[in-house]
Design a protein around this motif. Structure first.
Motif, PDB file in Angstrom:
ATOM      1  N   LEU A   1      -0.204  -4.903   6.133  1.00  0.00           N
ATOM      2  CA  LEU A   1       0.694  -3.614   4.948  1.00  0.00           C
ATOM      3  C   LEU A   1       0.908  -4.281   3.891  1.00  0.00           C
ATOM      4  CD1 LEU A   1       3.321  -1.833   7.203  1.00  0.00           C
ATOM      5  CD2 LEU A   1       2.044  -0.792   6.254  1.00  0.00           C
ATOM      6  N   LEU A   2       1.207  -5.808   4.142  1.00  0.00           N
ATOM      7  CA  LEU A   2       1.308  -6.368   2.603  1.00  0.00           C
ATOM      8  C   LEU A   2       0.135  -6.959   2.244  1.00  0.00           C
ATOM      9  CD1 LEU A   2       3.160  -8.344   0.995  1.00  0.00           C
ATOM     10  CD2 LEU A   2       3.271 -10.475   2.888  1.00  0.00           C
ATOM     11  N   THR A   3      -0.386  -7.106   2.496  1.00  0.00           N
ATOM     12  CA  THR A   3      -2.402  -6.967   1.815  1.00  0.00           C
ATOM     13  C   THR A   3      -2.027  -5.728   1.354  1.00  0.00           C
ATOM     14  OG1 THR A   3      -2.689  -8.804   3.497  1.00  0.00           O
ATOM     15  CG2 THR A   3      -4.351  -7.441   2.127  1.00  0.00           C
ATOM     16  N   GLN A   4      -2.560  -4.523   1.970  1.00  0.00           N
ATOM     17  CA  GLN A   4      -2.360  -3.357   1.511  1.00  0.00           C
ATOM     18  C   GLN A   4      -1.333  -3.289  -0.233  1.00  0.00           C
ATOM     19  OE1 GLN A   4      -5.567  -1.252   2.279  1.00  0.00           O
ATOM     20  NE2 GLN A   4      -4.769  -0.971  -0.609  1.00  0.00           N
ATOM     21  N   ALA A   5      -0.392  -3.867  -0.207  1.00  0.00           N
ATOM     22  CA  ALA A   5       0.486  -3.710  -1.246  1.00  0.00           C
ATOM     23  C   ALA A   5       0.264  -4.325  -2.186  1.00  0.00           C
ATOM     24  CB  ALA A   5       2.054  -3.859  -0.730  1.00  0.00           C
TER      25      ALA A   5
ATOM     26  N   PRO B   1       9.468 -15.265  -0.759  1.00  0.00           N
ATOM     27  CA  PRO B   1       8.175 -14.255  -1.923  1.00  0.00           C
ATOM     28  C   PRO B   1       7.584 -14.341  -2.071  1.00  0.00           C
ATOM     29  CG  PRO B   1      10.183 -15.788  -3.254  1.00  0.00           C
ATOM     30  CD  PRO B   1      10.324 -16.320  -1.609  1.00  0.00           C
ATOM     31  N   VAL B   2       6.452 -13.465  -2.293  1.00  0.00           N
ATOM     32  CA  VAL B   2       5.297 -12.900  -2.802  1.00  0.00           C
ATOM     33  C   VAL B   2       5.685 -12.401  -4.259  1.00  0.00           C
ATOM     34  CG1 VAL B   2       3.430 -12.005  -2.892  1.00  0.00           C
ATOM     35  CG2 VAL B   2       4.310 -12.009  -0.891  1.00  0.00           C
ATOM     36  N   ILE B   3       5.778 -13.374  -5.293  1.00  0.00           N
ATOM     37  CA  ILE B   3       5.457 -12.667  -6.956  1.00  0.00           C
ATOM     38  C   ILE B   3       4.101 -12.811  -7.001  1.00  0.00           C
ATOM     39  CG2 ILE B   3       6.662 -13.272  -8.844  1.00  0.00           C
ATOM     40  CD1 ILE B   3       7.967 -15.739  -7.753  1.00  0.00           C
TER      41      ILE B   3
ATOM     42  N   VAL C   1       5.397 -10.779 -15.361  1.00  0.00           N
ATOM     43  CA  VAL C   1       5.759 -11.091 -14.193  1.00  0.00           C
ATOM     44  C   VAL C   1       7.315 -10.422 -13.544  1.00  0.00           C
ATOM     45  CG1 VAL C   1       7.319 -13.340 -12.800  1.00  0.00           C
ATOM     46  CG2 VAL C   1       5.931 -13.402 -14.369  1.00  0.00           C
ATOM     47  N   GLU C   2       6.908  -9.530 -12.190  1.00  0.00           N
ATOM     48  CA  GLU C   2       7.112  -8.718 -11.677  1.00  0.00           C
ATOM     49  C   GLU C   2       8.322  -9.105 -10.674  1.00  0.00           C
ATOM     50  OE1 GLU C   2       4.149  -5.393 -10.491  1.00  0.00           O
ATOM     51  OE2 GLU C   2       3.143  -5.397 -12.354  1.00  0.00           O
ATOM     52  N   PRO C   3       8.839  -7.928 -10.121  1.00  0.00           N
ATOM     53  CA  PRO C   3      10.156  -8.569  -8.901  1.00  0.00           C
ATOM     54  C   PRO C   3       8.628  -8.721  -7.686  1.00  0.00           C
ATOM     55  CG  PRO C   3      10.792  -6.691 -10.256  1.00  0.00           C
ATOM     56  CD  PRO C   3       9.099  -6.634 -10.610  1.00  0.00           C
ATOM     57  N   PRO C   4       9.417  -9.807  -7.033  1.00  0.00           N
ATOM     58  CA  PRO C   4       8.769  -9.561  -5.798  1.00  0.00           C
ATOM     59  C   PRO C   4       8.604  -8.284  -4.922  1.00  0.00           C
ATOM     60  CG  PRO C   4      10.288 -11.388  -5.982  1.00  0.00           C
ATOM     61  CD  PRO C   4      10.857 -10.210  -6.571  1.00  0.00           C
ATOM     62  N   ILE C   5       7.190  -8.393  -4.156  1.00  0.00           N
ATOM     63  CA  ILE C   5       6.754  -7.594  -3.157  1.00  0.00           C
ATOM     64  C   ILE C   5       7.352  -7.727  -1.856  1.00  0.00           C
ATOM     65  CG2 ILE C   5       5.039  -6.564  -1.723  1.00  0.00           C
ATOM     66  CD1 ILE C   5       3.030  -7.715  -3.796  1.00  0.00           C
ATOM     67  N   PRO C   6       8.666  -6.715  -1.688  1.00  0.00           N
ATOM     68  CA  PRO C   6       8.824  -6.256  -0.155  1.00  0.00           C
ATOM     69  C   PRO C   6       8.076  -6.515   0.888  1.00  0.00           C
ATOM     70  CG  PRO C   6       9.969  -4.396  -1.375  1.00  0.00           C
ATOM     71  CD  PRO C   6       8.070  -4.933  -2.325  1.00  0.00           C
ATOM     72  N   LEU C   7       8.405  -7.655   1.705  1.00  0.00           N
ATOM     73  CA  LEU C   7       7.982  -8.449   3.112  1.00  0.00           C
ATOM     74  C   LEU C   7       8.564  -7.226   4.368  1.00  0.00           C
ATOM     75  CD1 LEU C   7       8.604 -11.904   3.007  1.00  0.00           C
ATOM     76  CD2 LEU C   7       6.648 -10.842   2.025  1.00  0.00           C
ATOM     77  N   PRO C   8       7.323  -5.935   4.615  1.00  0.00           N
ATOM     78  CA  PRO C   8       6.723  -5.612   5.423  1.00  0.00           C
ATOM     79  C   PRO C   8       8.077  -6.130   7.031  1.00  0.00           C
ATOM     80  CG  PRO C   8       5.116  -5.818   5.156  1.00  0.00           C
ATOM     81  CD  PRO C   8       5.934  -7.177   4.496  1.00  0.00           C
TER      82      PRO C   8
ATOM     83  N   MET D   1     -13.142  -5.658   1.954  1.00  0.00           N
ATOM     84  CA  MET D   1     -12.905  -6.790   2.548  1.00  0.00           C
ATOM     85  C   MET D   1     -11.807  -8.107   2.334  1.00  0.00           C
ATOM     86  SD  MET D   1     -13.525  -6.144   6.046  1.00  0.00           S
ATOM     87  CE  MET D   1     -13.817  -7.681   6.903  1.00  0.00           C
ATOM     88  N   THR D   2     -10.353  -8.354   2.825  1.00  0.00           N
ATOM     89  CA  THR D   2      -9.658  -8.762   1.133  1.00  0.00           C
ATOM     90  C   THR D   2      -9.021 -10.429   1.862  1.00  0.00           C
ATOM     91  OG1 THR D   2      -8.846  -7.049   0.819  1.00  0.00           O
ATOM     92  CG2 THR D   2      -7.041  -8.758   0.253  1.00  0.00           C
ATOM     93  N   ALA D   3      -8.598 -11.141   1.518  1.00  0.00           N
ATOM     94  CA  ALA D   3      -7.994 -12.241   1.914  1.00  0.00           C
ATOM     95  C   ALA D   3      -6.965 -12.522   2.510  1.00  0.00           C
ATOM     96  CB  ALA D   3      -8.522 -13.775   1.342  1.00  0.00           C
ATOM     97  N   PRO D   4      -7.035 -12.547   4.540  1.00  0.00           N
ATOM     98  CA  PRO D   4      -5.277 -12.765   4.592  1.00  0.00           C
ATOM     99  C   PRO D   4      -4.660 -13.733   4.803  1.00  0.00           C
ATOM    100  CG  PRO D   4      -6.785 -12.990   6.528  1.00  0.00           C
ATOM    101  CD  PRO D   4      -7.454 -13.184   5.177  1.00  0.00           C
ATOM    102  N   ALA D   5      -5.145 -14.827   3.871  1.00  0.00           N
ATOM    103  CA  ALA D   5      -4.137 -15.960   3.679  1.00  0.00           C
ATOM    104  C   ALA D   5      -2.485 -15.920   3.467  1.00  0.00           C
ATOM    105  CB  ALA D   5      -4.571 -16.507   3.081  1.00  0.00           C
ATOM    106  N   LEU D   6      -2.516 -15.000   2.181  1.00  0.00           N
ATOM    107  CA  LEU D   6      -1.176 -14.901   1.602  1.00  0.00           C
ATOM    108  C   LEU D   6      -0.172 -13.930   2.941  1.00  0.00           C
ATOM    109  CD1 LEU D   6      -0.511 -13.787  -2.059  1.00  0.00           C
ATOM    110  CD2 LEU D   6      -0.112 -12.532   0.089  1.00  0.00           C
ATOM    111  N   ALA D   7      -0.933 -12.693   2.380  1.00  0.00           N
ATOM    112  CA  ALA D   7       0.138 -12.226   4.100  1.00  0.00           C
ATOM    113  C   ALA D   7       0.366 -13.055   4.719  1.00  0.00           C
ATOM    114  CB  ALA D   7      -0.644 -10.984   4.700  1.00  0.00           C
TER     115      ALA D   7
END
Length: 317
Positions: free
Chosen positions: A275-279, A239-241, A257-264, A224-230
Motif C-alpha cells: 500500500l505504501l509503495t503504491q501511494a 515519516p515519508v516526506i 515539499v508535501e505533508p508526509p504520506i500516511p503509513l498504513p 517493479m518498484t524498490a520496496p526499501a523505502l516502505a
C-alpha cells in the motif's frame, strides 16, 4: 591497467575543462548552453525511442507531435541539469517564486521541513528524476536536514571523486563533514538501514525499474518498484516526506515539499508495504502528469512484455 589509468586521466581532464567552462559562463548561461545542445541533439539518439515508447504506454492520449515535444523537453531539462551541476553550491535560496533572471530557488511547504526539524528523528525523503533532482539535497539541507542517499559510482574513479566533491561542496563542505552515501546493493542497503535506525535521514529516488522489487501500478501498468523505502518506513514508523524540484527558468527552481504520506497499518506487514509503495508511485505519477517534460523518460520503466505488445499493436502482422 596503465592504459586504463591514462584513459581515466584523459577523460577527467576533459571533464575539468568542461567544468571550468561552465563556471566561467555562470549557472544561467551554462544551463542555456547545455539545454540548447541537448534539445537539438538528444532526440536524434536511439535512446529517444525508449522515451517515445514510454510515452505511448503511459500517456496514450498524446499524438506523435505532442510526444516529440515532450522528448525535446526531456533532453533540454537533462542538459540544463548537467550545465547547472557545477553551480549547485552557488544556487541559493532567494525567495523569488516566479520565473526570472538569475539563479536561485524558493520553497513551498517549508512548514513540513520545520516540523521535521522540531520533531527530530529519522525521516525518509522520496522523489524522482524530476526537474533538477540534484538540487534536492542542498535545498533541504538549508533547513538543517542533511539527508544521505544511495549512490552509483561513476566508472571512472577520477571523475567519480570530482562529482562527489561538487556534491559535498553543495552540502556545505569543507566547513561541514561529507554526508554519507550508500552504494547500491545489499551492503549499501544494510548501511542505509543502520543510518535510519540511528536517527539519520535518507533521500530516495524511487522512479526507476528494479527487477527484483515489488510490483505496483504506475500509469496503469505493473511496474517493479524498490520496496526499501516502505520497509524502512514501516519498521521504524518514520515519516515519508514527498518532495520535488520544479524548474521555473534556467538555474531557477522551486522546492515543493508535501505533508508526509500516511503509513498504513492493516496488521499485515506485506500488505502495508504494498500500500505504501503504491501511494508513492501514485504521487510520482501525479507530478509527472502535471509536467511530463520534466521527468527522465529515457529508461525502460515497465516489463519487456509491455513494450513487445506495444510494438505488436503498432505494427500488426
Amino acid at each position: 591497467m596503465l592504459a586504463r589509468r591514462l584513459s581515466w586521466r584523459l577523460e577527467a581532464a576533459v571533464a575539468w575543462l568542461l567544468i571550468g567552462l561552465f563556471r566561467r559562463l555562470g549557472p544561467v548561461r551554462s544551463s542555456n548552453l547545455c539545454g540548447g545542445l541537448c534539445r537539438r541533439l538528444g532526440p536524434l539518439l536511439p535512446v529517444s525511442r525508449v522515451a517515445d515508447r514510454n510515452l505511448r504506454l503511459a500517456l496514450p492520449e498524446l499524438d506523435d507531435r505532442a510526444r516529440r515535444a515532450v522528448v525535446r523537453g526531456v533532453w533540454e531539462n537533462l542538459g540544463r541539469t548537467v550545465g547547472e551541476f557545477p553551480h549547485l553550491a552557488a544556487i541559493v535560496r532567494d525567495g523569488r517564486d516566479a520565473p526570472g533572471d538569475g539563479a536561485g530557488w524558493s520553497v513551498v511547504g517549508d512548514e513540513v521541513l520545520e516540523r521535521q526539524v522540531a520533531a527530530g528523528g529519522p525521516a525518509l525523503f522520496v522523489s524522482g528524476h524530476l526537474g533538477n533532482w540534484e538540487m534536492l539535497p542542498p535545498t533541504v539541507a538549508a533547513f538543517g536536514i542533511r539527508f544521505s542517499s544511495f549512490y552509483r559510482a561513476a566508472g571512472n574513479p577520477v571523475i567519480d571523486r570530482m562529482i562527489r566533491a561538487l556534491r559535498d561542496r553543495a552540502m556545505g563542505a569543507p566547513e561541514r563533514p561529507p554526508v554519507p552515501l550508500f552504494a547500491k546493493g545489499a551492503r549499501g542497503a544494510r548501511d542505509a538501514l543502520a543510518h535510519v535506525r540511528g536517527g539519520g535521514s535518507l533521500g530516495l529516488l524511487v522512479d526507476q525499474k528494479m527487477n527484483d522489487g515489488m510490483e505496483a501500478r504506475f500509469f496503469g501498468h505493473p511496474a517493479m518498484t524498490a520496496p526499501a523505502l516502505a520497509a524502512m518506513a514501516l519498521r521504524y514508523r518514520c515519516p515519508v516526506i514527498p518532495g520535488r524540484i520544479e524548474r521555473l527558468a534556467p538555474a531557477r527552481f522551486r522546492l515543493v515539499v508535501e505533508p508526509p504520506i500516511p503509513l498504513p497499518d492493516t496488521g499485515d506487514r506485506r500488505e502495508d508495504e504494498r500500500l505504501l509503495t503504491q501511494a508513492v508511485n501514485d504521487r510520482l505519477e501525479e507530478w509527472i502528469r502535471a509536467r511530463p517534460e520534466s521527468w527522465l523518460w529515457l529508461h525502460r520503466r515497465w516489463p519487456k512484455a509491455l513494450y513487445r505488445r506495444l510494438e505488436q499493436d503498432r505494427y500488426p502482422d
